[in-house]
Design a protein around this motif. Structure first.
Motif, mmCIF file in Angstrom:
data_model
loop_
_atom_site.group_PDB
_atom_site.id
_atom_site.type_symbol
_atom_site.label_atom_id
_atom_site.label_comp_id
_atom_site.label_asym_id
_atom_site.label_seq_id
_atom_site.Cartn_x
_atom_site.Cartn_y
_atom_site.Cartn_z
ATOM 1 N N PHE A 72 0.839 -1.191 0.000
ATOM 2 C CA PHE A 72 0.000 0.000 0.000
ATOM 3 C C PHE A 72 0.877 1.245 0.000
ATOM 4 N N THR A 73 0.315 2.324 -0.476
ATOM 5 C CA THR A 73 0.871 3.647 -0.199
ATOM 6 C C THR A 73 0.240 4.132 1.104
ATOM 7 N N ILE A 74 1.060 4.684 1.978
ATOM 8 C CA ILE A 74 0.558 5.185 3.264
ATOM 9 C C ILE A 74 1.044 6.614 3.467
ATOM 10 N N ARG A 75 0.143 7.468 3.944
ATOM 11 C CA ARG A 75 0.493 8.831 4.310
ATOM 12 C C ARG A 75 0.020 9.076 5.739
ATOM 13 N N TYR A 76 0.708 9.985 6.410
ATOM 14 C CA TYR A 76 0.436 10.246 7.816
ATOM 15 C C TYR A 76 0.189 11.741 8.020
ATOM 16 N N PHE A 77 -0.913 12.049 8.695
ATOM 17 C CA PHE A 77 -1.212 13.440 9.009
ATOM 18 C C PHE A 77 -1.407 13.595 10.508
ATOM 19 N N SER A 78 -0.733 14.601 11.074
ATOM 20 C CA SER A 78 -1.018 15.046 12.432
ATOM 21 C C SER A 78 -2.169 16.043 12.347
ATOM 22 N N PRO A 79 -2.670 16.545 13.478
ATOM 23 C CA PRO A 79 -3.720 17.562 13.401
ATOM 24 C C PRO A 79 -3.303 18.848 12.696
ATOM 25 N N LEU A 80 -1.979 19.073 12.532
ATOM 26 C CA LEU A 80 -1.521 20.310 11.909
ATOM 27 C C LEU A 80 -0.858 20.139 10.557
ATOM 28 N N ALA A 81 -0.264 18.955 10.293
ATOM 29 C CA ALA A 81 0.536 18.837 9.076
ATOM 30 C C ALA A 81 0.805 17.374 8.753
ATOM 31 N N GLU A 82 1.236 17.144 7.524
ATOM 32 C CA GLU A 82 1.687 15.809 7.129
ATOM 33 C C GLU A 82 3.089 15.560 7.672
ATOM 34 N N VAL A 83 3.365 14.328 8.081
ATOM 35 C CA VAL A 83 4.708 13.935 8.515
ATOM 36 C C VAL A 83 5.199 12.831 7.584
ATOM 37 N N PRO A 84 6.524 12.730 7.378
ATOM 38 C CA PRO A 84 7.033 11.771 6.389
ATOM 39 C C PRO A 84 6.913 10.315 6.818
ATOM 40 N N PHE A 85 6.960 10.072 8.127
ATOM 41 C CA PHE A 85 6.901 8.695 8.613
ATOM 42 C C PHE A 85 6.410 8.697 10.043
ATOM 43 N N CYS A 86 5.568 7.738 10.368
ATOM 44 C CA CYS A 86 5.050 7.588 11.728
ATOM 45 C C CYS A 86 5.046 6.113 12.076
ATOM 46 N N GLY A 87 5.791 5.743 13.103
ATOM 47 C CA GLY A 87 5.901 4.341 13.468
ATOM 48 C C GLY A 87 4.658 3.776 14.114
ATOM 49 N N HIS A 88 4.054 4.529 15.053
ATOM 50 C CA HIS A 88 2.934 3.932 15.779
ATOM 51 C C HIS A 88 1.717 3.771 14.870
ATOM 52 N N ALA A 89 1.510 4.712 13.940
ATOM 53 C CA ALA A 89 0.401 4.562 13.005
ATOM 54 C C ALA A 89 0.663 3.428 12.011
ATOM 55 N N THR A 90 1.933 3.174 11.699
ATOM 56 C CA THR A 90 2.271 2.031 10.845
ATOM 57 C C THR A 90 1.939 0.723 11.542
ATOM 58 N N VAL A 91 2.321 0.610 12.810
ATOM 59 C CA VAL A 91 2.011 -0.593 13.581
ATOM 60 C C VAL A 91 0.501 -0.776 13.699
ATOM 61 N N ALA A 92 -0.206 0.304 14.004
ATOM 62 C CA ALA A 92 -1.662 0.225 14.123
ATOM 63 C C ALA A 92 -2.300 -0.218 12.808
ATOM 64 N N THR A 93 -1.840 0.367 11.698
ATOM 65 C CA THR A 93 -2.390 0.019 10.392
ATOM 66 C C THR A 93 -2.106 -1.432 10.034
ATOM 67 N N ALA A 94 -0.885 -1.895 10.305
ATOM 68 C CA ALA A 94 -0.529 -3.272 9.985
ATOM 69 C C ALA A 94 -1.396 -4.259 10.758
ATOM 70 N N VAL A 95 -1.658 -3.974 12.018
ATOM 71 C CA VAL A 95 -2.504 -4.866 12.817
ATOM 72 C C VAL A 95 -3.949 -4.806 12.311
ATOM 73 N N ALA A 96 -4.434 -3.626 11.971
ATOM 74 C CA ALA A 96 -5.791 -3.513 11.423
ATOM 75 C C ALA A 96 -5.932 -4.327 10.143
ATOM 76 N N LEU A 97 -4.931 -4.276 9.267
ATOM 77 C CA LEU A 97 -4.963 -5.072 8.047
ATOM 78 C C LEU A 97 -4.902 -6.564 8.360
ATOM 79 N N ALA A 98 -4.028 -6.938 9.298
ATOM 80 C CA ALA A 98 -3.867 -8.360 9.625
ATOM 81 C C ALA A 98 -5.139 -8.946 10.216
ATOM 82 N N GLU A 99 -5.888 -8.148 10.951
ATOM 83 C CA GLU A 99 -7.158 -8.636 11.478
ATOM 84 C C GLU A 99 -8.145 -8.954 10.361
ATOM 85 N N ARG A 100 -7.961 -8.338 9.206
ATOM 86 C CA ARG A 100 -8.874 -8.541 8.086
ATOM 87 C C ARG A 100 -8.348 -9.544 7.071
#
Length: 294
Positions: A72-100
């Motif tokens: 997948f392509t993944i992008r990360y946004f904080s409440p103020l701006a886009e960030v180039p990489f976010c580890g915790h959101a990557t882990v969360a996303t990977a687990v959400a996908l794995a559950e499916r």
């Protein structure tokens, strides 16, 4: 049925917490598994409305990135701006996908580069381990350290001289400052605007404030004013960068695994592991994640 459905105009926003199997611990992240059709403004608005430190948005991958349904392509946004990489959101996303779709290997195209993730079963929980982009370390001027300490209201004498200030990168830039005592780390009451100004000038995503409990165990905190958040409860990108910091400065010798405790001072305890492998300069950051319901 694919996970990316261009016919849906209103995407579902999932909520997961990463680096804990307790919904009350770790770092919450928003996860949008189908962000097709959402422009930058819409993604930023969703992230701002949710209010978490980051929300991840998935779309179709670049051609040739990986196996269909596992890339997948993944992008990360904080409440103020886009960030180039976010580890915790990557882990969360990977687990959400794995559950499916089941545990296994995934790969995400991030602004920082490709990030592979492996999801495995860890007892009743799912555990995701991401592999960072190749990290590096740079120096930081004494004047900038002085300004950071002034914004934090930390006397210079409260720093640990064995762990010198550096800017560490493993997908995003983080200024590492080491406290001499656990008590110093626990007292965090900083000048939000002053620190944000410095961080924007240095292109920092967070500060990585650390205290070394033992050779391989650290307690960490991560101010995140540039994202509109006072403090990040568990920061995978900073953990990956800190792995490079520890290896490059000779604090540890690979192969080894670091344990980082974060979020305890916020009442959201989390646990991150950073595996450093011999012959591989990248950091491998792992942790569990769980859905937030209700």
């Amino acid at each position: 049925m694919t996970l990316i459905d261009t016919a849906r105009s209103t995407p579902e926003v999932l909520r997961y917490t990463a680096f804990s199997d307790d919904p009350e611990g770790g770092n919450p992240a928003g996860v949008v598994l189908d962000a097709a059709g959402l422009d930058d403004a819409a993604q930023l608005a969703i992230a701002a409305g949710l209010g978490y430190s980051e929300t991840a948005f998935l779309t179709a991958p670049p051609e040739g990135l990986g196996e269909p349904g596992r890339a997948f392509t993944i992008r990360y946004f904080s409440p103020l701006a886009e960030v180039p990489f976010c580890g915790h959101a990557t882990v969360a996303t990977a687990v959400a996908l794995a559950e499916r779709t089941g545990p296994g290997d995934l790969v995400f195209a991030t602004l920082a580069g490709p990030v592979p993730v492996t999801v495995t079963e860890d007892g009743p929980a799912l555990r995701a381990t991401l592999t960072s982009v190749e990290p590096h370390l740079t120096g930081v001027s004494p004047a900038d350290v002085t300004e950071a300490l002034a914004a934090l209201d930390w006397p210079a004498a409260d720093l640990d001289p064995a762990l010198p200030p550096r800017i560490a990168y493993a997908g995003a830039r983080h200024l590492v400052l080491a406290a001499a005592t656990r008590e110093r780390l626990a007292r965090l009451d900083y000048d939000f605007d002053r620190l944000a100004t410095l961080m924007r000038r240095l292109d920092l995503t967070t500060l990585q404030l650390v205290w070394r409990e033992s050779e391989s165990v650290f307690h960490v905190r991560a101010p995140f004013p540039v994202g509109g958040v006072i403090e990040d409860p568990a920061t995978g990108a900073a953990a990956a960068a800190f792995g490079a910091y520890a290896r490059t400065l000779g604090l540890v010798t690979a192969p080894t695994t670091l344990t980082l405790h974060q979020g305890h001072d916020l009442g959201r305890p989390g646990r991150l592991t950073v595996e450093l492998r011999a012959g591989d300069p990248r950091s491998h950051v792992g942790g569990t994640a769980t859905a937030i319901t209700g």
